[in-house]
Design an enzyme around this catalytic site. Structure first.
Site, short mmCIF file in Angstrom:
data_model
loop_
_atom_site.label_atom_id
_atom_site.label_comp_id
_atom_site.label_asym_id
_atom_site.label_seq_id
_atom_site.Cartn_x
_atom_site.Cartn_y
_atom_site.Cartn_z
N HIS A 54 -3.93 9.81 -7.40
CA HIS A 54 -2.94 10.33 -6.47
C HIS A 54 -3.72 11.28 -5.56
CE1 HIS A 54 0.60 12.24 -4.75
NE2 HIS A 54 0.02 13.41 -5.01
N CYS A 128 0.60 6.88 -1.96
CA CYS A 128 0.25 8.25 -1.55
C CYS A 128 -1.10 8.29 -0.83
CB CYS A 128 0.20 9.16 -2.77
SG CYS A 128 -0.92 8.57 -4.07
#
Length: 185
Positions: A54, A128
């Site tokens: 992420h 993301c």
């Protein structure tokens, strides 16, 4: 964690004036990519240039990211830097700088949040890392490092049989077992 666009309490006129005065001092703000592990298997994969990560963009003392939810509203959020809930912080990379003021950056993020709704999140096509790459490109003219989203790119290549992402958790457990030289289940 706060979602964009920010429709929360209205700012007082004095806080708006202070922010505008700060903005007039026009200094370049450093832009960092904060990278987090999604799985412990990253401890092995990282050294081979792979991993499931992420990422968020840190600028002006806040971190901005993109995440999934089931509603047709913004999936863009802001958190304290290097403390994104649910992820294990790995490292921070200096990407460059921007001359956008705090006010201009917030406006930019609110505008961009219209493109990144939580219900449009896709692990391979719109995650993301795609968000942080777009932010970085638009603010610095440079992309994020390729290794951050490499698994999504590798997994999007047509293959015979299911991909790691299609296998989901079982696929990651199997991959972890292969790396650790143990049985997957």
């Amino acid at each position: 964690m706060r979602l964009f666009p920010l429709n929360s309490s209205p700012s007082s006129s004095s806080s708006v004036e202070k922010e505008q005065q700060t903005d007039r001092k026009r200094t370049r703000a450093l832009l960092y990519l904060n990278v987090y592990d999604l799985t412990p298997v990253n401890n092995y994969l990282y050294w081979f240039g792979f991993g499931v990560f992420h990422s968020g963009i840190e600028v002006h003392g806040m971190e901005y990211g993109f995440g999934a939810h089931e509603y047709p509203s913004s999936g863009v959020f802001e958190v304290e830097p290097r403390s994104c809930p649910g992820f294990i912080f790995r490292r921070s990379l200096l990407l460059g700088s921007t001359d956008m003021s705090r006010t201009e950056l917030r406006s930019f993020m609110e505008q961009l949040s219209g493109k990144y709704h939580g219900d449009t999140y896709h692990l391979i096509a719109k995650n993301c890392n795609h968000f942080t790459d777009e932010v970085c490109l638009r603010l610095t003219g440079k992309p994020i490092p390729g290794w951050v989203n490499r698994l999504a790119r590798v997994d999007s290549v047509p293959q015979a049989g299911p991909t790691i992402m299609e296998m989901g958790c079982k696929g990651l457990q199997g991959l972890s077992a292969i790396v650790a030289n143990t049985s997957p289940c």
